[in-house]
Design a protein around this motif. Structure first.
Motif, PDB file in Angstrom:
ATOM      1  N   ASP A  88      -3.335   4.870  -9.001  1.00  0.00           N
ATOM      2  CA  ASP A  88      -2.658   4.579  -7.730  1.00  0.00           C
ATOM      3  C   ASP A  88      -3.546   4.954  -6.547  1.00  0.00           C
ATOM      4  O   ASP A  88      -3.661   4.197  -5.583  1.00  0.00           O
ATOM      5  CB  ASP A  88      -1.344   5.353  -7.645  1.00  0.00           C
ATOM      6  CG  ASP A  88      -0.330   4.889  -8.680  1.00  0.00           C
ATOM      7  OD1 ASP A  88      -0.376   3.703  -9.064  1.00  0.00           O
ATOM      8  OD2 ASP A  88       0.503   5.710  -9.103  1.00  0.00           O
ATOM      9  N   GLY A  89      -4.175   6.136  -6.650  1.00  0.00           N
ATOM     10  CA  GLY A  89      -5.060   6.574  -5.575  1.00  0.00           C
ATOM     11  C   GLY A  89      -6.268   5.665  -5.410  1.00  0.00           C
ATOM     12  O   GLY A  89      -6.703   5.373  -4.296  1.00  0.00           O
ATOM     13  N   ILE A  97       1.139   4.367  -3.078  1.00  0.00           N
ATOM     14  CA  ILE A  97       0.874   5.804  -2.934  1.00  0.00           C
ATOM     15  C   ILE A  97       2.149   6.627  -3.088  1.00  0.00           C
ATOM     16  O   ILE A  97       2.097   7.847  -3.298  1.00  0.00           O
ATOM     17  CB  ILE A  97       0.196   6.101  -1.574  1.00  0.00           C
ATOM     18  CG1 ILE A  97      -0.595   7.415  -1.635  1.00  0.00           C
ATOM     19  CG2 ILE A  97       1.206   6.110  -0.448  1.00  0.00           C
ATOM     20  CD1 ILE A  97      -1.774   7.391  -2.569  1.00  0.00           C
ATOM     21  N   TRP A 150      -5.047   2.439  -3.725  1.00  0.00           N
ATOM     22  CA  TRP A 150      -4.720   2.702  -2.321  1.00  0.00           C
ATOM     23  C   TRP A 150      -5.977   2.781  -1.472  1.00  0.00           C
ATOM     24  O   TRP A 150      -6.043   2.201  -0.376  1.00  0.00           O
ATOM     25  CB  TRP A 150      -3.916   3.986  -2.216  1.00  0.00           C
ATOM     26  CG  TRP A 150      -3.429   4.288  -0.828  1.00  0.00           C
ATOM     27  CD1 TRP A 150      -2.349   3.737  -0.193  1.00  0.00           C
ATOM     28  CD2 TRP A 150      -4.002   5.225   0.085  1.00  0.00           C
ATOM     29  NE1 TRP A 150      -2.213   4.260   1.059  1.00  0.00           N
ATOM     30  CE2 TRP A 150      -3.216   5.183   1.262  1.00  0.00           C
ATOM     31  CE3 TRP A 150      -5.090   6.084   0.036  1.00  0.00           C
ATOM     32  CZ2 TRP A 150      -3.492   5.985   2.374  1.00  0.00           C
ATOM     33  CZ3 TRP A 150      -5.371   6.874   1.130  1.00  0.00           C
ATOM     34  CH2 TRP A 150      -4.575   6.816   2.291  1.00  0.00           C
ATOM     35  N   ARG A 181       0.841  -1.207   0.000  1.00  0.00           N
ATOM     36  CA  ARG A 181       0.000   0.000   0.000  1.00  0.00           C
ATOM     37  C   ARG A 181       0.867   1.245   0.000  1.00  0.00           C
ATOM     38  O   ARG A 181       0.582   2.226  -0.690  1.00  0.00           O
ATOM     39  CB  ARG A 181      -0.918   0.018   1.228  1.00  0.00           C
ATOM     40  CG  ARG A 181      -2.040  -0.977   1.230  1.00  0.00           C
ATOM     41  CD  ARG A 181      -3.154  -0.551   2.170  1.00  0.00           C
ATOM     42  NE  ARG A 181      -2.674  -0.211   3.492  1.00  0.00           N
ATOM     43  CZ  ARG A 181      -2.742  -1.016   4.554  1.00  0.00           C
ATOM     44  NH1 ARG A 181      -3.235  -2.238   4.432  1.00  0.00           N
ATOM     45  NH2 ARG A 181      -2.314  -0.611   5.734  1.00  0.00           N
ATOM     46  N   ARG A 182       1.930   1.200   0.787  1.00  0.00           N
ATOM     47  CA  ARG A 182       2.816   2.354   0.907  1.00  0.00           C
ATOM     48  C   ARG A 182       3.514   2.656  -0.415  1.00  0.00           C
ATOM     49  O   ARG A 182       3.617   3.811  -0.822  1.00  0.00           O
ATOM     50  CB  ARG A 182       3.838   2.079   2.015  1.00  0.00           C
ATOM     51  CG  ARG A 182       4.635   3.299   2.464  1.00  0.00           C
ATOM     52  CD  ARG A 182       5.530   2.945   3.640  1.00  0.00           C
ATOM     53  NE  ARG A 182       4.748   2.595   4.803  1.00  0.00           N
ATOM     54  CZ  ARG A 182       4.956   1.524   5.559  1.00  0.00           C
ATOM     55  NH1 ARG A 182       5.920   0.676   5.264  1.00  0.00           N
ATOM     56  NH2 ARG A 182       4.195   1.298   6.620  1.00  0.00           N
ATOM     57  N   LEU A 204      -3.853  10.289  -8.338  1.00  0.00           N
ATOM     58  CA  LEU A 204      -4.466  10.237  -7.011  1.00  0.00           C
ATOM     59  C   LEU A 204      -5.989  10.127  -7.092  1.00  0.00           C
ATOM     60  O   LEU A 204      -6.624   9.577  -6.190  1.00  0.00           O
ATOM     61  CB  LEU A 204      -4.086  11.479  -6.194  1.00  0.00           C
ATOM     62  CG  LEU A 204      -2.683  11.487  -5.581  1.00  0.00           C
ATOM     63  CD1 LEU A 204      -2.368  12.854  -4.980  1.00  0.00           C
ATOM     64  CD2 LEU A 204      -2.542  10.399  -4.517  1.00  0.00           C
TER      65      LEU A 204
END
Length: 239
Positions: free
Chosen positions: A140-141, A89, A144, A85-86, A129
């Motif tokens: 990606d957003g 983002i 996440w 997850r890290r 995002l």
């Protein structure tokens, strides 16, 4: 001549900005203990081959030309999904930081190239995002946010991650949790359904259960008209 110069600067800016975005993913993954496997920008790519050597290649799948940076776990640790997850983002945040720095520099050095770098970086950060799915991938957003929840979408993302992790550690699909494929098959999105049948196909194939593998392959072919062609090519299951 000025138009040509602008186009050249814009193209160079795009390649630099996308490279920095993908490096945000890759470096965060490596710092989390993951192994680099792939970097693509446009038709150009670097990948780790079966012998562990990083080689240059030409990427033919246009679905990846927008840029992708891949790292995978090397062992099964409880924090792997959180680290994944890290790193997801990290790409947009790296782009945003770079873009803001370039725009600040532009106030002191008013060069068009610096402005292009800053504007593109911030634009890519915002675009990646925003939570939506275009074609093959979620942004990606979007990914996440799906991973952060406790609902069906989060379970689907965890299942996909587990499939990738299992393959990266075991070098085949024989040890997948076949029950996880049902999460994707029962999903409302045809792309996830297709992916579920695809992972089930690979699981049965690597366990030499050719009858069930053939059943899954037929179900995939029934779904092909409902998913993007590049998505089918990306998974590339074959008879």
């Amino acid at each position: 001549m000025e138009i040509i110069l602008f186009i050249i600067q814009a193209l160079i800016s795009y390649f630099i900005v996308v490279t920095i975005h993908e490096l945000g993913h890759i470096i965060t993954g490596i710092l989390s203990g993951f192994r680099f496997i792939l970097f693509v920008i446009g038709p150009f790519g670097l990948k780790r081959n079966d012998k562990g050597k990083i080689t240059f290649y030409i990427e033919k799948n246009k679905a990846l030309w927008g840029g992708i940076g891949g790292t995978v776990p090397v062992d099964d640790k409880k924090d792997n999904f959180k680290n994944f997850r890290r790193l997801i983002i990290a790409g947009p945040l790296t782009s945003l930081l770079f873009g803001v720095i370039m725009l600040i520099v532009f106030f002191y050095k008013s060069y068009l190239f610096i402005l292009l770098l800053g504007a593109m970086a911030v634009g890519i950060s915002i675009a990646t995002l925003l939570p939506f799915r275009a074609g093959v991938f979620y942004t990606d957003g979007g990914r996440w946010l799906r991973m952060k929840g406790n609902d069906h979408d989060a379970k689907v993302e965890l299942a996909i991650f587990n499939f990738i992790q299992s393959y990266s550690i075991n070098k085949d699909y024989s040890k997948l949790n076949i029950e996880d494929t049902q999460l994707l098959i029962e999903d409302k999105d045809p792309r996830n359904q297709y992916m579920g049948h695809c992972f089930a196909y690979y699981y049965y194939k690597d366990n030499n259960n050719l009858n069930d593998a053939d059943i899954e392959l037929k179900k995939m072919k029934e779904l092909q008209s409902h998913v993007p062609k590049n998505f089918v090519k990306l998974l590339a299951a074959e008879d």
